[in-house]
Design a protein around this motif. Sequence first.
Motif, PDB file in Angstrom:
ATOM      1  N   ILE A   1      -5.623  -6.869  -7.617  1.00 29.81           N
ATOM      2  CA  ILE A   1      -5.036  -5.981  -6.703  1.00 29.81           C
ATOM      3  C   ILE A   1      -5.577  -4.863  -6.476  1.00 29.81           C
ATOM      4  CG2 ILE A   1      -2.595  -6.811  -7.286  1.00 29.81           C
ATOM      5  CD1 ILE A   1      -2.202  -4.043  -8.731  1.00 29.81           C
ATOM      6  N   ALA A   2      -5.336  -3.788  -5.361  1.00 33.36           N
ATOM      7  CA  ALA A   2      -6.226  -2.807  -4.893  1.00 33.36           C
ATOM      8  C   ALA A   2      -5.604  -1.550  -5.614  1.00 33.36           C
ATOM      9  CB  ALA A   2      -6.059  -2.438  -3.554  1.00 33.36           C
ATOM     10  N   LEU A   3      -6.421  -0.735  -6.105  1.00 33.73           N
ATOM     11  CA  LEU A   3      -6.100   0.479  -6.742  1.00 33.73           C
ATOM     12  C   LEU A   3      -6.765   1.857  -6.102  1.00 33.73           C
ATOM     13  CD1 LEU A   3      -7.009  -0.290 -10.678  1.00 33.73           C
ATOM     14  CD2 LEU A   3      -4.753  -0.408  -9.611  1.00 33.73           C
ATOM     15  N   VAL A   4      -6.025   3.046  -5.988  1.00 28.73           N
ATOM     16  CA  VAL A   4      -6.619   4.062  -5.339  1.00 28.73           C
ATOM     17  C   VAL A   4      -6.850   5.182  -6.469  1.00 28.73           C
ATOM     18  CG1 VAL A   4      -5.989   3.658  -3.175  1.00 28.73           C
ATOM     19  CG2 VAL A   4      -4.589   4.739  -4.600  1.00 28.73           C
TER      20      VAL A   4
ATOM     21  N   ILE B   1      -9.697 -11.657  -4.911  1.00 26.34           N
ATOM     22  CA  ILE B   1      -8.472 -10.579  -4.559  1.00 26.34           C
ATOM     23  C   ILE B   1      -7.406 -11.336  -4.476  1.00 26.34           C
ATOM     24  CG2 ILE B   1     -10.050  -8.637  -3.660  1.00 26.34           C
ATOM     25  CD1 ILE B   1      -9.335  -9.858  -0.963  1.00 26.34           C
ATOM     26  N   ARG B   2      -6.140 -10.519  -4.882  1.00 27.46           N
ATOM     27  CA  ARG B   2      -4.858 -11.126  -5.039  1.00 27.46           C
ATOM     28  C   ARG B   2      -4.163 -10.861  -3.708  1.00 27.46           C
ATOM     29  NH1 ARG B   2      -2.406 -13.145  -9.211  1.00 27.46           N
ATOM     30  NH2 ARG B   2      -4.001 -11.929 -10.707  1.00 27.46           N
TER      31      ARG B   2
ATOM     32  N   ALA C   1       2.419  -3.445  -2.195  1.00 27.42           N
ATOM     33  CA  ALA C   1       2.178  -3.703  -3.526  1.00 27.42           C
ATOM     34  C   ALA C   1       0.652  -3.746  -4.172  1.00 27.42           C
ATOM     35  CB  ALA C   1       2.995  -4.799  -3.784  1.00 27.42           C
ATOM     36  N   GLY C   2      -0.271  -3.234  -3.193  1.00 26.46           N
ATOM     37  CA  GLY C   2      -1.541  -3.511  -3.653  1.00 26.46           C
ATOM     38  C   GLY C   2      -2.264  -4.579  -3.474  1.00 26.46           C
ATOM     39  N   LYS C   3      -1.528  -5.765  -2.785  1.00 29.14           N
ATOM     40  CA  LYS C   3      -2.235  -6.941  -2.804  1.00 29.14           C
ATOM     41  C   LYS C   3      -2.602  -7.017  -1.251  1.00 29.14           C
ATOM     42  CE  LYS C   3       1.692  -8.807  -5.631  1.00 29.14           C
ATOM     43  NZ  LYS C   3       2.711  -9.427  -5.695  1.00 29.14           N
TER      44      LYS C   3
ATOM     45  N   GLN D   1      -1.934 -15.687  -5.447  1.00 27.90           N
ATOM     46  CA  GLN D   1      -3.375 -16.313  -5.954  1.00 27.90           C
ATOM     47  C   GLN D   1      -4.471 -15.569  -5.482  1.00 27.90           C
ATOM     48  OE1 GLN D   1      -3.749 -19.394  -7.440  1.00 27.90           O
ATOM     49  NE2 GLN D   1      -1.559 -19.550  -7.558  1.00 27.90           N
ATOM     50  N   LEU D   2      -5.454 -15.851  -5.984  1.00 26.40           N
ATOM     51  CA  LEU D   2      -6.989 -15.095  -5.752  1.00 26.40           C
ATOM     52  C   LEU D   2      -7.712 -16.033  -4.979  1.00 26.40           C
ATOM     53  CD1 LEU D   2      -7.696 -14.432  -9.665  1.00 26.40           C
ATOM     54  CD2 LEU D   2      -6.672 -12.916  -8.063  1.00 26.40           C
TER      55      LEU D   2
END
Length: 149
Positions: A32-35, A88-89, A107-109, A135-136
């Motif tokens: 997932i994506a983070l900042v 990536i998710r 949700a960062g997906k 899934q990825l």
Amino acid sequence: MPRFNKIYAGPVTEVTPQVQERICAAAVLPGIALVESGSAFAIAGANSGDKLYIAQDNYLALKGVDDAWPAGDTVIGMEALDEQFFNIRVPTGTNVARGAELTTSAAGKFVLATTGQNVAFVAEEAFNNNTGSDQLVRARKAGRNVVAA
């Protein structure tokens, strides 16, 4: 059962991506994506225009890609370069075509970008996620400041 067993997908001739380690208050799934949020990580919000990091699998604790980092733990966030591939998710119910432009969900997906949204990644494979779980999907970082047309 995950489709891939690693988040960083190469190329093998490229040095492993640069990473940042930060505490994250929320539990984090790899892919997932983070900042950055001050001195910590936060899960990226919908259509994030901030610099994104991809949560790496917790290989230090021998965890897989479907094992979440616990809330309050130090998470490894990978900095994506244009020539690198990442798994990536994407949430269940997302039908991704090769070349599809992806942005972040709340949700960062990663979800399909619509007109005017920030494009963070471009899909490198087609995958119809009707599996019933996240899934990825193989993707690479989009160019800087790309907006969906």
